[in-house]
Every structure is written in structure tokens, then in C-alpha cells.
Design an enzyme around this catalytic site. Structure first.
Site, PDB file in Angstrom:
ATOM      1  N   ALA A  73       1.039  -1.186   0.026  1.00  0.00           N
ATOM      2  CA  ALA A  73       0.163   0.227   0.187  1.00  0.00           C
ATOM      3  C   ALA A  73       0.607   1.469  -0.249  1.00  0.00           C
ATOM      4  O   ALA A  73       2.126   1.458   0.148  1.00  0.00           O
ATOM      5  CB  ALA A  73      -0.340  -0.266   1.213  1.00  0.00           C
ATOM      6  N   HIS A  74       0.747   2.048  -0.612  1.00  0.00           N
ATOM      7  CA  HIS A  74       1.327   3.401  -0.151  1.00  0.00           C
ATOM      8  C   HIS A  74       1.776   4.007   1.215  1.00  0.00           C
ATOM      9  O   HIS A  74       1.327   4.159   2.458  1.00  0.00           O
ATOM     10  CB  HIS A  74      -0.224   4.998  -0.405  1.00  0.00           C
ATOM     11  CG  HIS A  74      -0.830   5.304   0.830  1.00  0.00           C
ATOM     12  ND1 HIS A  74      -2.092   5.764   0.552  1.00  0.00           N
ATOM     13  CD2 HIS A  74      -1.280   4.644   2.019  1.00  0.00           C
ATOM     14  CE1 HIS A  74      -3.062   5.995   1.664  1.00  0.00           C
ATOM     15  NE2 HIS A  74      -2.709   5.664   2.309  1.00  0.00           N
TER      16      HIS A  74
END
Length: 352
Positions: free
Chosen positions: A238-239
Site C-alpha cells: 500500500a501507499h
């Protein structure tokens, strides 16, 4: 085909009872190896096959060489020696250069003369394709993306805008690098508002990214994959995640936003890592574990329950549902017993 002498040199192994001029035609397991093939012994459970193997030579440790009737390549770490030997038999990608007629490359992109852009690829404006890069069929390279020297995209890979890959990165089919992170804000009317993902993805040198793995771009800061990281298939990063150098993650690992994975870590298949956590260097997390809090010390960690026969699991599940009740009853019982043995109670008992 390489000779045993050439293989020994590449694998940093010592020949034992071998003719260095023997030509090796391939590699096979101990149980099925044919004359002319090389085999290996890494796990002790396969040691019984040493007595009957037909291999021309076997890669193994000095201790195992004592019991090996076949010629041997003796190495301190047979797995590493095997990996180096096997590389001699892996076919190299076909040497190509230029741009396939069906590819579209923006006039504002930079493509090295000896790079290869395969069929039906798209290379957007501002992208930089450095020397020796191989872009397989049906890949998309977004605006201002950079592919470092010697990098290879096997096929059907999407590199989104402003993503940067280092040198000698290998990306397998279907991977998506630099897609938007899952950033949302809940408005007062109950609707989700998309938060722009303004960062990018920075991938170091000698990284391998498995098939259908997704690495999201950062919300503000970059998502960072350091040198030598190995990612298996179908991993979600994920980011704003950071993965330290030379860590290896097995298939279906999921890492939530802003988590920090240290260097030389190993995460087994299906491991989940909650967001905003930190995992120290040299941590091993076994398969299907959930990391719900930071890990500050190196070592091996596990969670979850192993598989049981269904009738046993049904009993365990029923007892787990009563765990809180049993805990409360045990706590109440301990408190009752402690009151019964308090100094006041003992004094009263003595008077009586």
C-alpha cells in the site's frame, strides 16, 4: 553445456571425486537425475536418495559428502551453490534492440539505442528507458517514469507516471507499479472523497517483483522498495510503505499503508501487516500470521492456529467462544481464594 569444472568455479564449490571435464546437460532432483545431470542435496529428508542417484555429480555439504557414493561438488551452502549453478542453464532473453512496429513511443520519451520496446507497448511523454532495458509485449510506461539500466519487464506490466525503477529490476507479468493508493476521506454526507496520491514509487536496484503484484504510489511521500528486495506473486504493497534492502516476501502478503519493513526480513505467504507499524531488521514472520503491532527485535514470529481435523477444530472453536467467560470465572475464583488467605483472614482464623 558447462563442465563440472566451470560449474564448480561459478558455484564456489570444491570438486570431490569428479572429472572437471565432465559435461553437464542439466539439473534434476536426486531421485530422478540421469547420467550427465547435476543434482543437489539441501534438505536432510532427501539424504536416502544419495545411495541410488544416477546423477553425474551432487552439490552438498562436506558432512554429506562422506556418505555420497557419487562424485560431489562440496559447498558450505549447497542452496547458494545450486542457485549459481542453475543460472548457467537458464535461457537468456532473446537479444533485441529497437522499437517494435506495433509499439507507440511518445516523441518526448527517451529510449536508449540498445533498449527493446516490444509489441503493443505504450511509452508516454517524459519516460526514460535506459541502456539494456527490455520491455516485453503489452506493457505501459507512464509519463516521466524511469526504467534503470538492465531492467526487464516480462509482459503486460504497467509502470504508472513518475515511478522509478532502479537497475536490473525484474518485473513479472501483470504487475502494476505506481497505481493510486487507497486514500479516502468520509464526507459529512456519508460519501467517500478521494484523496489525491501525490507521491510516487521508488524501486531500488536488483529488485524482483512477482506476477500480479501491486505497489501503490505514496499519498505525499514515496513508497520505497530498497535494493535487493524480492517480492513474490500477488502481493499488495500500500501507499507510503517502505521495505528494507534484501527482504523477501512470499505470495499474497498484504502490507497496509505507511508500514515500515526492515532490512533482511522474511515474510511467509499470506502474512498481513497492519498500517503504520514498524518491523525491525532481520525479522521472520511465518505464513498466514497477522502483524497487528510493531516488532522491535529481530527473530521469528508467528500467529494463528494450524490446521486440525474438522471434529477437533469444532471443539476448539466452541471452547474459544467461551474463553472470555472462563477467564472471568477464573479471575473471580482467584480473588476469592486470595481474600481467604489475606493477613486479616489468617489473623481471624488464629483467634477462632
Amino acid at each position: 553445456m558447462p563442465t563440472l569444472g566451470e560449474i564448480a568455479a561459478v558455484a564456489s564449490a570444491r570438486l570431490h571425486g569428479c572429472d572437471p571435464a565432465t559435461v553437464i546437460t542439466g539439473i534434476a532432483p536426486l531421485s530422478s537425475a540421469e547420467p550427465g545431470q547435476l543434482s543437489f542435496l539441501i534438505y536432510s529428508r532427501y539424504r536416502p536418495f544419495l545411495a541410488t542417484t544416477r546423477a553425474a555429480a551432487v552439490i552438498l555439504t562436506p558432512a554429506d559428502a562422506v556418505d555420497c557414493p557419487a562424485p560431489a561438488l562440496v559447498a558450505a551452502n549447497p542452496q547458494v551453490a545450486y542457485a549459481r549453478a542453475a543460472a548457467l542453464f537458464e535461457p537468456a532473453p532473446e537479444a533485441r534492440r529497437g522499437i517494435h512496429p506495433t509499439a507507440w513511443v511518445s516523441p518526448a520519451a527517451q529510449v536508449a539505442a540498445n533498449a527493446w520496446i516490444g509489441p503493443h507497448c505504450t511509452v508516454e511523454a517524459g519516460a526514460v528507458i535506459e541502456v539494456g532495458v527490455i520491455v516485453g509485449p503489452n506493457c505501459v510506461i507512464g509519463e516521466q517514469a524511469i526504467l534503470g539500466a538492465g531492467t526487464r519487464l516480462v509482459a503486460q506490466v504497467t509502470i504508472c507516471h513518475r515511478t522509478r525503477l532502479g537497475q536490473r529490476v525484474l518485473v513479472h507479468p501483470g504487475a502494476v507499479i505506481g497505481s493510486d493508493g487507497f486514500g479516502l476521506a468520509l464526507d459529512s454526507d456519508g460519501r467517500w472523497l478521494k484523496i489525491p496520491q501525490l507521491g510516487s514509487v521508488q524501486v531500488g536496484n536488483d529488485v524482483e517483483i512477482g506476477a500480479n503484484t501491486t505497489i501503490d504510489r505514496g499519498a505525499l511521500e514515496d513508497t520505497i522498495i530498497e535494493d535487493g528486495v524480492k517480492l513474490d506473486n500477488q502481493i499488495q504493497v500500500a501507499h507510503n510503505v517502505q521495505i528494507g534492502a534484501h527482504s523477501a516476501l512470499a505470495g499474497c502478503v498484504g502490507i497496509a499503508g505507511s508500514a515500515r519493513i526492515g532490512q533482511h526480513c522474511r515474510l511467509g505467504g499470506g502474512v498481513g501487516v497492519a498500517g503504520h507499524l514498524k518491523i525491525a531488521d532481520r525479522v521472520q514472520v511465518t505464513g498466514m500470521s497477522l502483524v497487528a503491532q510493531s516488532i522491535t527485535q529481530p527473530g521469528a514470529y508467528s500467529s494463528g492456529l494450524t490446521v486440525e481435523p474438522n471434529r477437533v477444530w469444532n471443539k476448539i472453536s466452541a471452547r474459544l467462544r467461551r474463553l472470555d467467560e472462563l477467564f472471568r470465572r477464573l479471575t473471580a475464583l482467584e480473588q476469592t481464594l486470595n481474600r481467604g488467605h489475606s493477613p486479616q483472614a489468617s489473623s481471624q482464623d488464629h483467634k477462632d
